[in-house]
Write a protein that holds these residues in place. Structure first.
Motif, PDB file in Angstrom:
ATOM      1  N   ASP B  18       0.854  -1.184   0.000  1.00 11.60           N
ATOM      2  CA  ASP B  18       0.000   0.000   0.000  1.00 11.60           C
ATOM      3  C   ASP B  18       0.896   1.243   0.000  1.00 11.60           C
ATOM      4  O   ASP B  18       1.964   1.236   0.620  1.00 11.60           O
ATOM      5  N   GLN B  36      -3.328  11.482 -12.801  1.00  6.70           N
ATOM      6  CA  GLN B  36      -2.322  10.439 -13.019  1.00  6.70           C
ATOM      7  C   GLN B  36      -1.712  10.671 -14.394  1.00  6.70           C
ATOM      8  O   GLN B  36      -2.438  10.874 -15.371  1.00  6.70           O
ATOM      9  N   LEU B  46      -8.287  12.028 -11.971  1.00  6.35           N
ATOM     10  CA  LEU B  46      -8.646  10.968 -11.031  1.00  6.35           C
ATOM     11  C   LEU B  46      -9.835  11.382 -10.172  1.00  6.35           C
ATOM     12  O   LEU B  46     -10.866  10.716 -10.139  1.00  6.35           O
ATOM     13  N   LEU B  60     -11.040   7.543 -10.795  1.00  5.88           N
ATOM     14  CA  LEU B  60     -10.289   6.548 -10.025  1.00  5.88           C
ATOM     15  C   LEU B  60     -10.397   5.208 -10.743  1.00  5.88           C
ATOM     16  O   LEU B  60     -11.501   4.723 -10.995  1.00  5.88           O
ATOM     17  N   ARG B  64      -9.099   0.082  -5.557  1.00  5.27           N
ATOM     18  CA  ARG B  64      -7.856   0.108  -4.799  1.00  5.27           C
ATOM     19  C   ARG B  64      -7.389   1.538  -4.560  1.00  5.27           C
ATOM     20  O   ARG B  64      -6.495   1.775  -3.763  1.00  5.27           O
ATOM     21  N   PHE B  65      -7.977   2.478  -5.301  1.00 13.39           N
ATOM     22  CA  PHE B  65      -7.604   3.884  -5.180  1.00 13.39           C
ATOM     23  C   PHE B  65      -8.604   4.610  -4.292  1.00 13.39           C
ATOM     24  O   PHE B  65      -9.818   4.514  -4.494  1.00 13.39           O
ATOM     25  N   LEU B  77      -3.782  10.620  -1.314  1.00  8.53           N
ATOM     26  CA  LEU B  77      -4.207   9.611  -2.280  1.00  8.53           C
ATOM     27  C   LEU B  77      -3.582   8.295  -1.845  1.00  8.53           C
ATOM     28  O   LEU B  77      -2.359   8.202  -1.706  1.00  8.53           O
ATOM     29  N   LYS B  78      -4.432   7.326  -1.607  1.00  3.08           N
ATOM     30  CA  LYS B  78      -3.947   6.026  -1.150  1.00  3.08           C
ATOM     31  C   LYS B  78      -4.205   4.980  -2.230  1.00  3.08           C
ATOM     32  O   LYS B  78      -5.288   4.949  -2.826  1.00  3.08           O
ATOM     33  N   ILE B  79      -3.215   4.165  -2.474  1.00  2.00           N
ATOM     34  CA  ILE B  79      -3.348   3.065  -3.425  1.00  2.00           C
ATOM     35  C   ILE B  79      -3.053   1.785  -2.667  1.00  2.00           C
ATOM     36  O   ILE B  79      -1.965   1.608  -2.109  1.00  2.00           O
ATOM     37  N   THR B  82      -0.714  -2.323  -4.554  1.00  2.88           N
ATOM     38  CA  THR B  82      -0.238  -1.739  -5.809  1.00  2.88           C
ATOM     39  C   THR B  82       0.091  -2.795  -6.853  1.00  2.88           C
ATOM     40  O   THR B  82       0.569  -3.893  -6.541  1.00  2.88           O
ATOM     41  N   ASP B  86       0.101   0.619 -11.937  1.00  2.00           N
ATOM     42  CA  ASP B  86      -0.084   1.842 -11.162  1.00  2.00           C
ATOM     43  C   ASP B  86       1.129   2.762 -11.269  1.00  2.00           C
ATOM     44  O   ASP B  86       1.070   3.921 -10.827  1.00  2.00           O
ATOM     45  N   TYR B  90       1.885  10.960 -10.083  1.00  2.00           N
ATOM     46  CA  TYR B  90       0.608  11.407  -9.556  1.00  2.00           C
ATOM     47  C   TYR B  90       0.734  12.895  -9.228  1.00  2.00           C
ATOM     48  O   TYR B  90       1.553  13.299  -8.413  1.00  2.00           O
TER      49      TYR B  90
END
Lengths: 111, 119
Positions: B18, B36, B46, B60, B64-65, B77-79, B82, B86, B90
């Motif tokens: 993550d 992105q 996004l 998005l 997962r985003f 912004l959390k992914i 991954t 990806d 960003y």
């Protein structure tokens, strides 16, 4: 998805020459903006033209907008090596809450 | 600060990890955007915040985003989990008000971006 298509994809000119890049789009717009991006950096706003305007100037920049042809052009006069960058058009459409960017033109100005 | 600040500038993650990317917009800017940008491409939208409200997350790419802006200033912004696809830069941008019809000039102010590489 990219809503603006830029032409040419790449352009190489000599310092002092003019550079022209074009942006075509398919939807109706509120305004159209041009941004510059140096390699590895963020985007910098250059100029904004509203849908009811036909031409705008800012320093060495001249932007035209033809809403009937759904196209815009950016002219950089008397180019300098420091103008080397990627240039993107961006469209503000619909409800007006997001900018959609084009595919970009890579400009190289050689000494 | 004087401009939009993003951190980290570079992040390398192993597939499945993550990551969290931070954006500090210009003080007082109401609107905040995440984009992105893949190599050689234009930025792809996004998500968009107006103050703390996430008004548009249509860009998005998957669940997962996730993005948040809990107090209407800093955004993350959390992914999750991954994937190699990806990998991108960003970009965060802010604007004084709404882009159309709001105060300000309708332009976006961008940060330098966070380059994510997923191995």
């Amino acid at each position: 998805s990219q809503q603006g298509e830029e032409d040419p994809q790449a352009l190489s000119i000599q310092e002092g020459e003019n550079a022209t890049m074009n942006c075509s789009y398919k939807t109706s717009i509120n305004n159209l903006q041009w941004y510059r991006q140096n390699s590895g950096r963020g985007l910098v706003h250059l100029i904004l033209i509203r849908s009811n305007e036909r031409e705008k100037h800012s320093g060495r920049l001249r932007v035209t907008l033809d809403t009937s042809k759904k196209s815009s052009s950016l002219l950089i006069t008397a180019s300098r090596a420091a103008d080397t960058a990627s240039y993107f058009c961006a469209l503000l459409t619909g409800g007006g809450n997001k900018l959609t960017f084009g595919t970009g033109t890579q400009l190289k100005v050689e000494l | 600060g004087a401009g939009v600040s993003q951190s980290p500038r570079y992040k390398v993650a192993k597939r499945g990890q993550d990551v969290a990317l931070r954006c500090d917009p210009i003080s007082g800017h109401v609107s905040l955007f995440w984009y992105q940008q893949a190599l050689g491409q234009g930025p792809e939208f996004l998500t968009y915040f107006q103050n703390e409200a996430q008004l548009d997350k249509s860009g998005l790419p998957s669940d997962r985003f996730f993005a948040e802006r809990p107090e209407g200033s800093v955004s993350t912004l959390k992914i999750q989990r991954t994937q190699q696809e990806d990998s991108a830069v960003y970009l965060c941008a802010s604007s004084l008000g709404r882009l159309a019809g709001g105060p300000g000039t309708g332009e976006l102010f961008f940060g330098e971006g966070s380059r994510l590489t997923v191995l």
